[in-house]
Scaffold this active site. Structure first.
Site, PDB file in Angstrom:
ATOM      1  N   ASN A   2       0.833  -1.210   0.000  1.00 55.76           N
ATOM      2  CA  ASN A   2       0.000   0.000   0.000  1.00 55.76           C
ATOM      3  C   ASN A   2       0.866   1.258   0.000  1.00 55.76           C
ATOM      4  OD1 ASN A   2       0.637  -0.689   2.705  1.00 55.76           O
ATOM      5  ND2 ASN A   2      -1.089   0.454   3.518  1.00 55.76           N
TER       6      ASN A   2
ATOM      7  N   GLU B 118       0.370   5.257   0.630  1.00 55.35           N
ATOM      8  CA  GLU B 118      -0.554   6.289   1.103  1.00 55.35           C
ATOM      9  C   GLU B 118      -0.133   7.682   0.608  1.00 55.35           C
ATOM     10  OE1 GLU B 118      -1.016   5.664   5.333  1.00 55.35           O
ATOM     11  OE2 GLU B 118      -2.152   3.820   4.966  1.00 55.35           O
TER      12      GLU B 118
ATOM     13  N   CYS C  98      -4.253   0.802  -2.395  1.00 56.03           N
ATOM     14  CA  CYS C  98      -4.130  -0.454  -1.647  1.00 56.03           C
ATOM     15  C   CYS C  98      -3.081  -1.364  -2.292  1.00 56.03           C
ATOM     16  CB  CYS C  98      -5.453  -1.207  -1.649  1.00 56.03           C
ATOM     17  SG  CYS C  98      -6.780  -0.439  -0.722  1.00 56.03           S
TER      18      CYS C  98
ATOM     19  N   GLU D  13      -3.269  -4.555  -2.913  1.00 57.60           N
ATOM     20  CA  GLU D  13      -3.806  -5.485  -3.913  1.00 57.60           C
ATOM     21  C   GLU D  13      -3.797  -4.857  -5.298  1.00 57.60           C
ATOM     22  OE1 GLU D  13      -5.006  -4.766  -0.959  1.00 57.60           O
ATOM     23  OE2 GLU D  13      -6.416  -6.261  -0.224  1.00 57.60           O
TER      24      GLU D  13
ATOM     25  N   CYS E  96     -10.558  -4.856   0.653  1.00 63.96           N
ATOM     26  CA  CYS E  96     -11.692  -3.917   0.606  1.00 63.96           C
ATOM     27  C   CYS E  96     -12.518  -4.141  -0.664  1.00 63.96           C
ATOM     28  CB  CYS E  96     -11.174  -2.481   0.670  1.00 63.96           C
ATOM     29  SG  CYS E  96     -10.354  -1.941  -0.835  1.00 63.96           S
TER      30      CYS E  96
ATOM     31  N   CYS F 268     -10.924  -3.271  -4.129  1.00 61.62           N
ATOM     32  CA  CYS F 268      -9.893  -4.245  -4.537  1.00 61.62           C
ATOM     33  C   CYS F 268     -10.547  -5.533  -5.033  1.00 61.62           C
ATOM     34  CB  CYS F 268      -8.938  -4.543  -3.384  1.00 61.62           C
ATOM     35  SG  CYS F 268      -7.780  -3.185  -3.099  1.00 61.62           S
TER      36      CYS F 268
HETATM   37  N1  THU Z   1      -5.421  -1.275   2.559  1.00 55.85           N
HETATM   38  C1  THU Z   1      -4.916  -2.142   1.626  1.00 55.85           C
HETATM   39  O1  THU Z   1      -3.782  -1.968   1.158  1.00 55.85           O
HETATM   40  N2  THU Z   1      -5.688  -3.179   1.245  1.00 55.85           N
HETATM   41  C2  THU Z   1      -6.954  -3.408   1.707  1.00 55.85           C
HETATM   42  O2  THU Z   1      -7.621  -4.313   1.220  1.00 55.85           O
HETATM   43  C3  THU Z   1      -7.512  -2.596   2.777  1.00 55.85           C
HETATM   44  C4  THU Z   1      -6.731  -1.414   3.161  1.00 55.85           C
HETATM   45  C5  THU Z   1      -4.601  -0.127   2.962  1.00 55.85           C
HETATM   46  C6  THU Z   1      -5.130   1.197   2.508  1.00 55.85           C
HETATM   47  C7  THU Z   1      -4.531   2.120   3.540  1.00 55.85           C
HETATM   48  O3  THU Z   1      -3.231   2.447   3.124  1.00 55.85           O
HETATM   49  C8  THU Z   1      -4.424   1.275   4.792  1.00 55.85           C
HETATM   50  O4  THU Z   1      -4.542  -0.073   4.359  1.00 55.85           O
HETATM   51  C9  THU Z   1      -5.502   1.566   5.832  1.00 55.85           C
HETATM   52  O5  THU Z   1      -6.759   1.513   5.281  1.00 55.85           O
END
Ligand code: THU
Length: 158
Positions: free
Chosen positions: A56, A58, A67, A69, A106, A109
Site C-alpha cells: 500500500n 498512502e 491499496c 492489492e 476492501c 480491490c
Molecule cells: N489497505 C490495503 O492496502 N488493502 C486493503 O484491502 C484494505 C486497506 C490499505 C489502505 C490504507 O493504506 C491502509 O490499508 C488503511 O486503510
C-alpha cells in the site's frame, strides 16, 4: 461457488500460499503507510511461477493513496501483460506488532480482482486472514462479490 476454506492452523496452508506469504512479508517494508501505520502486502502467483508483489502507498491527500492489492494487480497488467494469475495472497501488519493483522480486501480491490479474473477467463484463488486470524482461501474473486457488477452488466442483450 462460495466454498471458502478456513484453516485452523497456518501450517495447513498449501506450499504455494506459504511461498506467497514469505514473499509478501519480505515486501512489507516497501509499504508507505505513515498515516494509518497499517502496512499491507500482496503477492500474486502467475501461471509461469513468477511472483509479483505490491504494497500500500498512502498519500497526504488520503484518497490518492492505493491499496496493496491494486498496486500488485496493476503491476501484473503493465509488466506482465497476458500472463494469467493463479493465486493472490494479502497480509498486513499494524505498526511494529509481530503478529500479522487481519486483512480482508476492501470492496474496490475485490472489484478490481473480478475484472482481472474476467479478463483472463479463469478464476484465481484469493488467500487472506480473517478477523479471527485464520487463513481463508476463497476459490475466486467472484466468490467474494455476491451480486457483483461486471462487464456482463454492460453487454447489450440481443
Ligand atoms: N489497505 C490495503 O492496502 N488493502 C486493503 O484491502 C484494505 C486497506 C490499505 C489502505 C490504507 O493504506 C491502509 O490499508 C488503511 O486503510
Amino acid at each position: 461457488m462460495n466454498d471458502f476454506t478456513i484453516l485452523e492452523n497456518p501450517n495447513d496452508l498449501d506450499e504455494e500460499s506459504r511461498w506467497l506469504m514469505e514473499k509478501a512479508k519480505e515486501s512489507l517494508p516497501s509499504a508507505y503507510a505513515p498515516y494509518s501505520n497499517f502496512r499491507v502486502a500482496t503477492a500474486v502467483l502467475l501461471e509461469d511461477g513468477s511472483i509479483i508483489t505490491g504494497t500500500n502507498q498512502e498519500n497526504a491527500a488520503y484518497p490518492s493513496g492505493m491499496c496493496a492489492e491494486r498496486v500488485a494487480l496493476f503491476t501484473v497488467a503493465s509488466q506482465h501483460p497476458g500472463k494469467k494469475i493463479k493465486k493472490l495472497l494479502v497480509l498486513a501488519r499494524l505498526g511494529d506488532q509481530l503478529e500479522l493483522s487481519p486483512a480482508t480486501s476492501c470492496g474496490p480491490c475485490r472489484q478490481v480482482m473480478l475484472e482481472f479474473e474476467q479478463r483472463q477467463r479463469q478464476p484465481f484463488q484469493v488467500v487472506m486472514q480473517n478477523q479471527q486470524h485464520r487463513w481463508v482461501k476463497a476459490p475466486s474473486a467472484e466468490s467474494l462479490l455476491p451480486f457483483c457488477f461486471s462487464n456482463e452488466s454492460l453487454q447489450v442483450r440481443k
